[in-house]
Design a protein around this motif. Structure first.
Motif, PDB file in Angstrom:
ATOM      1  N   GLY A  62      15.116  -0.999   5.634  1.00 28.39           N
ATOM      2  CA  GLY A  62      15.642  -1.828   4.556  1.00 28.39           C
ATOM      3  C   GLY A  62      15.021  -3.216   4.551  1.00 28.39           C
ATOM      4  N   MET A  63      14.854  -3.800   5.746  1.00 30.51           N
ATOM      5  CA  MET A  63      14.213  -5.114   5.830  1.00 30.51           C
ATOM      6  C   MET A  63      12.757  -5.017   5.380  1.00 30.51           C
ATOM      7  SD  MET A  63      15.883  -6.848   9.250  1.00 30.51           S
ATOM      8  CE  MET A  63      15.794  -5.415  10.340  1.00 30.51           C
ATOM      9  N   LEU A  64      12.090  -3.936   5.766  1.00 24.09           N
ATOM     10  CA  LEU A  64      10.711  -3.702   5.328  1.00 24.09           C
ATOM     11  C   LEU A  64      10.651  -3.641   3.805  1.00 24.09           C
ATOM     12  CD1 LEU A  64       7.718  -2.850   5.596  1.00 24.09           C
ATOM     13  CD2 LEU A  64       8.542  -0.513   5.884  1.00 24.09           C
ATOM     14  N   MET A  65      11.581  -2.916   3.203  1.00 26.88           N
ATOM     15  CA  MET A  65      11.602  -2.806   1.741  1.00 26.88           C
ATOM     16  C   MET A  65      11.732  -4.182   1.095  1.00 26.88           C
ATOM     17  SD  MET A  65      11.401  -0.595  -0.655  1.00 26.88           S
ATOM     18  CE  MET A  65      11.079  -1.257  -2.275  1.00 26.88           C
ATOM     19  N   ARG A  66      12.636  -4.995   1.615  1.00 26.95           N
ATOM     20  CA  ARG A  66      12.812  -6.341   1.064  1.00 26.95           C
ATOM     21  C   ARG A  66      11.531  -7.160   1.188  1.00 26.95           C
ATOM     22  NH1 ARG A  66      16.472  -9.634  -1.792  1.00 26.95           N
ATOM     23  NH2 ARG A  66      15.123 -11.426  -2.131  1.00 26.95           N
ATOM     24  N   MET A  67      10.861  -7.051   2.334  1.00 26.34           N
ATOM     25  CA  MET A  67       9.622  -7.804   2.531  1.00 26.34           C
ATOM     26  C   MET A  67       8.542  -7.350   1.553  1.00 26.34           C
ATOM     27  SD  MET A  67       9.231  -8.524   6.601  1.00 26.34           S
ATOM     28  CE  MET A  67      10.143  -7.193   7.350  1.00 26.34           C
ATOM     29  N   THR A  68       8.481  -6.041   1.243  1.00 25.93           N
ATOM     30  CA  THR A  68       7.480  -5.561   0.282  1.00 25.93           C
ATOM     31  C   THR A  68       7.797  -6.060  -1.128  1.00 25.93           C
ATOM     32  OG1 THR A  68       8.550  -3.418  -0.136  1.00 25.93           O
ATOM     33  CG2 THR A  68       6.928  -3.508   1.648  1.00 25.93           C
ATOM     34  N   VAL A  69       9.079  -6.077  -1.490  1.00 24.33           N
ATOM     35  CA  VAL A  69       9.468  -6.598  -2.809  1.00 24.33           C
ATOM     36  C   VAL A  69       9.077  -8.069  -2.917  1.00 24.33           C
ATOM     37  CG1 VAL A  69      11.416  -7.166  -4.312  1.00 24.33           C
ATOM     38  CG2 VAL A  69      11.284  -4.913  -3.235  1.00 24.33           C
ATOM     39  N   ASP A  70       9.378  -8.844  -1.888  1.00 24.57           N
ATOM     40  CA  ASP A  70       9.060 -10.273  -1.903  1.00 24.57           C
ATOM     41  C   ASP A  70       7.554 -10.521  -1.924  1.00 24.57           C
ATOM     42  OD1 ASP A  70      11.769 -10.816  -1.848  1.00 24.57           O
ATOM     43  OD2 ASP A  70      11.800 -11.351   0.290  1.00 24.57           O
ATOM     44  N   SER A  71       6.778  -9.680  -1.236  1.00 24.47           N
ATOM     45  CA  SER A  71       5.339  -9.884  -1.120  1.00 24.47           C
ATOM     46  C   SER A  71       4.579  -9.483  -2.381  1.00 24.47           C
ATOM     47  CB  SER A  71       4.786  -9.103   0.067  1.00 24.47           C
ATOM     48  OG  SER A  71       3.382  -9.237   0.158  1.00 24.47           O
ATOM     49  N   TYR A  72       4.816  -8.272  -2.892  1.00 19.83           N
ATOM     50  CA  TYR A  72       3.996  -7.803  -4.006  1.00 19.83           C
ATOM     51  C   TYR A  72       4.695  -6.908  -5.030  1.00 19.83           C
ATOM     52  CZ  TYR A  72       3.655  -3.592  -1.172  1.00 19.83           C
ATOM     53  OH  TYR A  72       3.972  -2.493  -0.434  1.00 19.83           O
ATOM     54  N   ILE A  73       5.722  -6.170  -4.653  1.00 19.85           N
ATOM     55  CA  ILE A  73       6.314  -5.228  -5.606  1.00 19.85           C
ATOM     56  C   ILE A  73       6.887  -5.939  -6.826  1.00 19.85           C
ATOM     57  CG2 ILE A  73       8.187  -3.569  -5.984  1.00 19.85           C
ATOM     58  CD1 ILE A  73       7.671  -2.487  -3.201  1.00 19.85           C
ATOM     59  N   SER A  74       7.571  -7.055  -6.621  1.00 20.04           N
ATOM     60  CA  SER A  74       8.163  -7.763  -7.769  1.00 20.04           C
ATOM     61  C   SER A  74       7.108  -8.395  -8.669  1.00 20.04           C
ATOM     62  CB  SER A  74       9.157  -8.818  -7.285  1.00 20.04           C
ATOM     63  OG  SER A  74       8.495  -9.802  -6.521  1.00 20.04           O
ATOM     64  N   HIS A  75       5.866  -8.401  -8.218  1.00 16.77           N
ATOM     65  CA  HIS A  75       4.754  -8.973  -8.998  1.00 16.77           C
ATOM     66  C   HIS A  75       3.781  -7.890  -9.441  1.00 16.77           C
ATOM     67  CE1 HIS A  75       6.261 -12.749  -7.437  1.00 16.77           C
ATOM     68  NE2 HIS A  75       6.081 -12.310  -6.219  1.00 16.77           N
ATOM     69  N   SER A  76       4.255  -6.643  -9.512  1.00 19.59           N
ATOM     70  CA  SER A  76       3.373  -5.521  -9.833  1.00 19.59           C
ATOM     71  C   SER A  76       4.040  -4.615 -10.865  1.00 19.59           C
ATOM     72  CB  SER A  76       3.081  -4.723  -8.565  1.00 19.59           C
ATOM     73  OG  SER A  76       4.199  -3.914  -8.217  1.00 19.59           O
ATOM     74  N   PRO A  77       3.277  -3.651 -11.395  1.00 19.20           N
ATOM     75  CA  PRO A  77       3.853  -2.704 -12.353  1.00 19.20           C
ATOM     76  C   PRO A  77       4.484  -1.496 -11.661  1.00 19.20           C
ATOM     77  CG  PRO A  77       1.498  -2.378 -12.254  1.00 19.20           C
ATOM     78  CD  PRO A  77       1.816  -3.547 -11.340  1.00 19.20           C
ATOM     79  N   SER A  78       5.158  -1.728 -10.550  1.00 19.85           N
ATOM     80  CA  SER A  78       5.795  -0.649  -9.791  1.00 19.85           C
ATOM     81  C   SER A  78       6.809   0.079 -10.667  1.00 19.85           C
ATOM     82  CB  SER A  78       6.490  -1.230  -8.561  1.00 19.85           C
ATOM     83  OG  SER A  78       7.172  -0.213  -7.861  1.00 19.85           O
ATOM     84  N   GLN A  79       6.781   1.401 -10.624  1.00 22.25           N
ATOM     85  CA  GLN A  79       7.670   2.226 -11.444  1.00 22.25           C
ATOM     86  C   GLN A  79       8.629   3.064 -10.608  1.00 22.25           C
ATOM     87  OE1 GLN A  79       7.530   2.126 -15.063  1.00 22.25           O
ATOM     88  NE2 GLN A  79       6.511   0.287 -14.329  1.00 22.25           N
ATOM     89  N   ALA A  80       8.162   3.627  -9.495  1.00 24.30           N
ATOM     90  CA  ALA A  80       9.018   4.512  -8.696  1.00 24.30           C
ATOM     91  C   ALA A  80       8.360   4.828  -7.364  1.00 24.30           C
ATOM     92  CB  ALA A  80       9.272   5.820  -9.445  1.00 24.30           C
ATOM     93  N   GLY A  81       9.201   5.097  -6.382  1.00 19.85           N
ATOM     94  CA  GLY A  81       8.718   5.661  -5.134  1.00 19.85           C
ATOM     95  C   GLY A  81       8.611   7.169  -5.304  1.00 19.85           C
ATOM     96  N   LEU A  82       7.612   7.773  -4.678  1.00 23.58           N
ATOM     97  CA  LEU A  82       7.398   9.212  -4.818  1.00 23.58           C
ATOM     98  C   LEU A  82       7.658   9.980  -3.527  1.00 23.58           C
ATOM     99  CD1 LEU A  82       4.137   9.132  -6.957  1.00 23.58           C
ATOM    100  CD2 LEU A  82       6.492   9.506  -7.721  1.00 23.58           C
ATOM    101  N   GLY A  83       8.053   9.286  -2.490  1.00 23.29           N
ATOM    102  CA  GLY A  83       8.359   9.967  -1.242  1.00 23.29           C
ATOM    103  C   GLY A  83       7.716   9.281  -0.055  1.00 23.29           C
ATOM    104  N   VAL A  84       8.331   9.515   1.083  1.00 21.67           N
ATOM    105  CA  VAL A  84       7.878   8.932   2.345  1.00 21.67           C
ATOM    106  C   VAL A  84       7.244  10.037   3.177  1.00 21.67           C
ATOM    107  CG1 VAL A  84       8.615   7.758   4.447  1.00 21.67           C
ATOM    108  CG2 VAL A  84       9.673   7.168   2.260  1.00 21.67           C
ATOM    109  N   ASP A  85       6.022   9.803   3.621  1.00 21.82           N
ATOM    110  CA  ASP A  85       5.308  10.781   4.436  1.00 21.82           C
ATOM    111  C   ASP A  85       5.536  10.574   5.927  1.00 21.82           C
ATOM    112  OD1 ASP A  85       4.142  11.908   2.142  1.00 21.82           O
ATOM    113  OD2 ASP A  85       2.451  10.522   2.226  1.00 21.82           O
TER     114      ASP A  85
END
Length: 152
Positions: A62-85
């Protein structure tokens, strides 16, 4: 928007963190989602193989997810996660640790089935303040390939 799909080229990295992990947030997350003793008290954590009050692996994600949103996801055309490998919890995340890391683009391709969409495979690595890798996550995400598609 700061990043478009075309910016997610293989080898590109995005910085994550830093994020100070507090005892209070470890306990709060554990009380609601993972109430195991090593996540609820310092004493139980020290008595476990983790060596102290430790964040749940799911809290770390969850903390990782927040860090990704703060770093680049909120500034990108992100639409959906497709799965975790892949998810690997390599070292315990303890109260007082400071997490930082990188997201690296592994693959990028235009979707064959969804016009205006692209898929990126990402590898996230988090380290503690000692430079020890604590978590690795690999996943696939869908991004719009144009600003017009992202706003539609």
């Amino acid at each position: 928007m700061k990043y478009g799909f075309e910016d997610f080229t293989p080898g590109r990295s995005f910085p994550l963190g830093p994020k100070l992990v507090t005892a209070e947030e470890i306990i709060e997350f554990a009380e609601e989602f993972d109430p195991q003793p090593m996540h609820l008290s310092e004493e139980a954590g020290k008595a476990s193989i983790l060596g102290g009050l430790a964040a749940s692996g799911w809290h770390t994600c969850g903390m990782l997810m927040r860090m990704t949103v703060d770093s680049y996801i909120s500034h990108s055309p992100s639409q959906a996660g497709l799965g975790v490998d892949l998810v690997e919890w390599k070292k315990p995340v303890l109260a007082g640790d400071t997490l930082s890391g990188t997201t690296t683009v592994i693959e990028q391709r235009v979707s064959k089935t969804r016009p205006g969409m692209g898929v990126v495979k990402l590898r996230h690595e988090l380290q503690n303040q000692r430079g020890e890798v604590v978590c690795i996550v690999e996943l696939n995400a869908m991004l719009a390939t144009s600003a017009e598609t992202a706003s539609a």
